[in-house]
Design a protein around this motif. Structure first.
Motif, PDB file in Angstrom:
ATOM      1  N   CYS A 116       0.611  -1.353  -0.064  1.00 11.03           N
ATOM      2  CA  CYS A 116       0.152   0.016   0.630  1.00 11.03           C
ATOM      3  C   CYS A 116       0.967   1.551  -0.162  1.00 11.03           C
ATOM      4  CB  CYS A 116      -0.962   0.041   1.300  1.00 11.03           C
ATOM      5  SG  CYS A 116       0.085  -0.080   2.626  1.00 11.03           S
ATOM      6  N   THR A 117       0.177   2.229  -0.250  1.00 10.78           N
ATOM      7  CA  THR A 117       0.999   3.897  -0.481  1.00 10.78           C
ATOM      8  C   THR A 117       0.133   5.207  -0.341  1.00 10.78           C
ATOM      9  OG1 THR A 117       1.709   2.778  -2.745  1.00 10.78           O
ATOM     10  CG2 THR A 117       1.978   5.014  -2.235  1.00 10.78           C
ATOM     11  N   VAL A 118       1.042   5.246   0.586  1.00 12.05           N
ATOM     12  CA  VAL A 118       0.283   6.681   0.712  1.00 12.05           C
ATOM     13  C   VAL A 118       0.865   7.932   0.612  1.00 12.05           C
ATOM     14  CG1 VAL A 118      -0.445   8.752   3.000  1.00 12.05           C
ATOM     15  CG2 VAL A 118      -0.095   6.254   3.744  1.00 12.05           C
ATOM     16  N   HIS A 119      -0.146   9.161  -0.092  1.00 11.66           N
ATOM     17  CA  HIS A 119       0.706   9.999  -1.423  1.00 11.66           C
ATOM     18  C   HIS A 119      -0.306  11.067  -0.565  1.00 11.66           C
ATOM     19  CE1 HIS A 119      -2.270   8.915  -4.680  1.00 11.66           C
ATOM     20  NE2 HIS A 119      -2.831   8.435  -3.375  1.00 11.66           N
ATOM     21  N   PHE A 120       0.857  12.217  -1.549  1.00 10.21           N
ATOM     22  CA  PHE A 120      -0.053  13.584  -1.786  1.00 10.21           C
ATOM     23  C   PHE A 120      -0.979  12.976  -2.744  1.00 10.21           C
ATOM     24  CE2 PHE A 120       3.471  15.299   0.895  1.00 10.21           C
ATOM     25  CZ  PHE A 120       2.833  15.925   1.794  1.00 10.21           C
ATOM     26  N   VAL A 121      -2.273  14.150  -2.817  1.00 11.25           N
ATOM     27  CA  VAL A 121      -2.851  13.919  -3.895  1.00 11.25           C
ATOM     28  C   VAL A 121      -2.348  14.814  -5.099  1.00 11.25           C
ATOM     29  CG1 VAL A 121      -6.019  14.012  -4.730  1.00 11.25           C
ATOM     30  CG2 VAL A 121      -4.984  12.730  -2.406  1.00 11.25           C
ATOM     31  N   ASP A 122      -2.202  14.424  -6.477  1.00  7.67           N
ATOM     32  CA  ASP A 122      -2.769  16.096  -7.024  1.00  7.67           C
ATOM     33  C   ASP A 122      -3.376  15.525  -7.931  1.00  7.67           C
ATOM     34  OD1 ASP A 122      -2.107  13.513  -8.713  1.00  7.67           O
ATOM     35  OD2 ASP A 122      -0.103  14.399  -9.182  1.00  7.67           O
ATOM     36  N   GLU A 123      -3.896  15.231  -9.545  1.00  9.20           N
ATOM     37  CA  GLU A 123      -4.541  16.300 -10.753  1.00  9.20           C
ATOM     38  C   GLU A 123      -5.000  14.687 -11.106  1.00  9.20           C
ATOM     39  OE1 GLU A 123      -5.595  19.693 -12.916  1.00  9.20           O
ATOM     40  OE2 GLU A 123      -4.244  20.981 -11.003  1.00  9.20           O
ATOM     41  N   GLN A 124      -3.724  13.822 -11.210  1.00  3.37           N
ATOM     42  CA  GLN A 124      -3.845  12.750 -11.986  1.00  3.37           C
ATOM     43  C   GLN A 124      -4.188  11.522 -10.429  1.00  3.37           C
ATOM     44  OE1 GLN A 124      -0.797  11.309 -14.519  1.00  3.37           O
ATOM     45  NE2 GLN A 124       0.188  12.821 -13.997  1.00  3.37           N
ATOM     46  N   VAL A 125      -5.295  10.112 -11.362  1.00  5.10           N
ATOM     47  CA  VAL A 125      -5.582   9.235 -10.380  1.00  5.10           C
ATOM     48  C   VAL A 125      -4.504   8.260  -9.826  1.00  5.10           C
ATOM     49  CG1 VAL A 125      -6.804   6.871  -9.718  1.00  5.10           C
ATOM     50  CG2 VAL A 125      -7.656   9.264 -11.386  1.00  5.10           C
ATOM     51  N   ASP A 126      -4.188   8.790  -8.641  1.00  8.18           N
ATOM     52  CA  ASP A 126      -3.463   7.807  -7.341  1.00  8.18           C
ATOM     53  C   ASP A 126      -2.308   7.390  -8.211  1.00  8.18           C
ATOM     54  OD1 ASP A 126      -5.797   6.501  -6.305  1.00  8.18           O
ATOM     55  OD2 ASP A 126      -5.862   4.890  -7.920  1.00  8.18           O
ATOM     56  N   HIS A 127      -1.553   9.400  -8.345  1.00 10.48           N
ATOM     57  CA  HIS A 127      -0.483   9.555  -8.628  1.00 10.48           C
ATOM     58  C   HIS A 127       0.932  10.568  -8.374  1.00 10.48           C
ATOM     59  CE1 HIS A 127       2.085  12.274 -11.494  1.00 10.48           C
ATOM     60  NE2 HIS A 127       2.334  11.286 -12.169  1.00 10.48           N
ATOM     61  N   GLY A 128      -0.280  10.927  -6.304  1.00 13.64           N
ATOM     62  CA  GLY A 128       1.374  11.795  -6.258  1.00 13.64           C
ATOM     63  C   GLY A 128       2.349  11.924  -5.600  1.00 13.64           C
ATOM     64  N   PRO A 129       3.061  12.755  -5.058  1.00 14.54           N
ATOM     65  CA  PRO A 129       4.292  11.974  -4.029  1.00 14.54           C
ATOM     66  C   PRO A 129       4.063  11.377  -2.994  1.00 14.54           C
ATOM     67  CG  PRO A 129       4.408  14.563  -4.758  1.00 14.54           C
ATOM     68  CD  PRO A 129       2.786  14.023  -5.369  1.00 14.54           C
ATOM     69  N   ILE A 130       5.119  10.258  -2.826  1.00 19.07           N
ATOM     70  CA  ILE A 130       5.101   9.055  -2.381  1.00 19.07           C
ATOM     71  C   ILE A 130       5.401   9.721  -0.822  1.00 19.07           C
ATOM     72  CG2 ILE A 130       5.104   6.826  -1.814  1.00 19.07           C
ATOM     73  CD1 ILE A 130       4.805   5.895  -4.355  1.00 19.07           C
ATOM     74  N   VAL A 131       4.661   9.201  -0.112  1.00 21.38           N
ATOM     75  CA  VAL A 131       4.946  10.077   1.875  1.00 21.38           C
ATOM     76  C   VAL A 131       5.347   8.307   2.372  1.00 21.38           C
ATOM     77  CG1 VAL A 131       4.267  10.810   4.148  1.00 21.38           C
ATOM     78  CG2 VAL A 131       3.187  11.663   1.980  1.00 21.38           C
ATOM     79  N   LEU A 132       4.414   7.033   1.932  1.00 19.92           N
ATOM     80  CA  LEU A 132       5.164   5.975   2.525  1.00 19.92           C
ATOM     81  C   LEU A 132       4.418   4.355   1.834  1.00 19.92           C
ATOM     82  CD1 LEU A 132       4.536   6.230   6.943  1.00 19.92           C
ATOM     83  CD2 LEU A 132       6.699   6.431   5.450  1.00 19.92           C
ATOM     84  N   GLN A 133       4.947   3.523   2.181  1.00 20.89           N
ATOM     85  CA  GLN A 133       4.243   2.682   1.776  1.00 20.89           C
ATOM     86  C   GLN A 133       5.646   1.337   2.706  1.00 20.89           C
ATOM     87  OE1 GLN A 133       6.914   2.531  -2.479  1.00 20.89           O
ATOM     88  NE2 GLN A 133       4.676   3.057  -3.475  1.00 20.89           N
ATOM     89  N   ALA A 134       3.742  -0.014   2.318  1.00 22.12           N
ATOM     90  CA  ALA A 134       4.541  -1.186   3.252  1.00 22.12           C
ATOM     91  C   ALA A 134       4.519  -1.633   2.540  1.00 22.12           C
ATOM     92  CB  ALA A 134       3.675  -0.827   3.901  1.00 22.12           C
TER      93      ALA A 134
END
Ligand code: GRF
Length: 207
Positions: free
Chosen positions: A140-158
């Motif tokens: 899974c990925t927590v990311h900042f949201v931008d205008e593209q789906v599931d795309h913005g800069p990634i904060v954390l992944q597991a």
């Protein structure tokens, strides 16, 4: 922690709300670094709403069909959140794509969780996509949201293993346990001002 006031968190949901519950639980334990003040659903039937109310968090419903256009809907969402003094937003199973209008109201302050290791398997049914593709590892990925789906800069992944006997349900459950762990952690990092974004790279300070 800095001396700054804890951000006021708004959570957008559409369904079950297990990530929302993990976030509210972390807040109750004093581990979120942000204060959840409002849960908004686009779906009046979302089980998340009752769960939020049970925990004493204010709830609101903003239905897409009550507005003539996507931007009017987004303006109504923004009005609810701003009315509650929200300055950080977490999408937690929110099933609508947010556009410029919404994102401009909370620049760099909207997070999402997605049940895959992005950029693999964006969009719906990420766990099924991972199984069907045959990857050995997902997550899974927590990311900042931008205008593209599931795309913005990634904060954390597991990451979690994909096992031979996995079904969509068993893989989803394994990933979900990690979602519940990393989403509150990512919110805390952002809330405490320990995250700096440069282009696509996210730097985490003082870890
Ligand atoms: C989670 O798998 C999340 O990653 C995805 O939607 C699902 C929401 O589940 N965006 P819940 O409502 O948090 O239980």
């Amino acid at each position: 922690m800095t001396a700054e006031k804890a951000p006021r968190l708004g959570i957008l949901v559409s369904g079950r709300g297990s990530n929302m519950e993990a976030i509210l639980q972390a807040a109750a334990l004093g581990r979120l670094g942000a204060t959840p003040v409002l849960v908004v659903s686009d779906n009046p039937q979302a089980p998340a709403l009752a769960k939020a109310a049970q925990r004493g968090v204010a709830i609101a419903v903003v239905r897409r069909r009550d507005y003539a256009s996507a931007s009017e809907f987004e303006r109504a969402l923004v009005a609810e959140l701003k009315g509650a003094g929200v300055d950080l937003v977490a999408l937690a199973g929110f099933m609508r794509v947010l556009g410029r209008e919404f994102l401009a109201a909370f620049p760099g302050r909207v997070l999402n969780i997605h049940p895959s290791l992005l950029p693999s398997f964006p969009g719906l049914h990420a766990q099924r996509q991972a199984l069907e593709y045959g990857v050995r590892v997902s997550g899974c990925t927590v990311h900042f949201v931008d205008e593209q789906v599931d795309h913005g800069p990634i904060v954390l992944q597991a990451a979690v293993p994909v096992l031979p006997a996995d079904t969509e349900e068993t893989l989803s459950a394994r990933i979900l346990a990690e979602e519940h762990r990393i989403y509150p952690e990512a919110i805390r990092l952002v809330a405490e001002g320990r995250v700096r974004v440069e282009g696509r790279r996210v730097w985490i300070l003082d870890r």
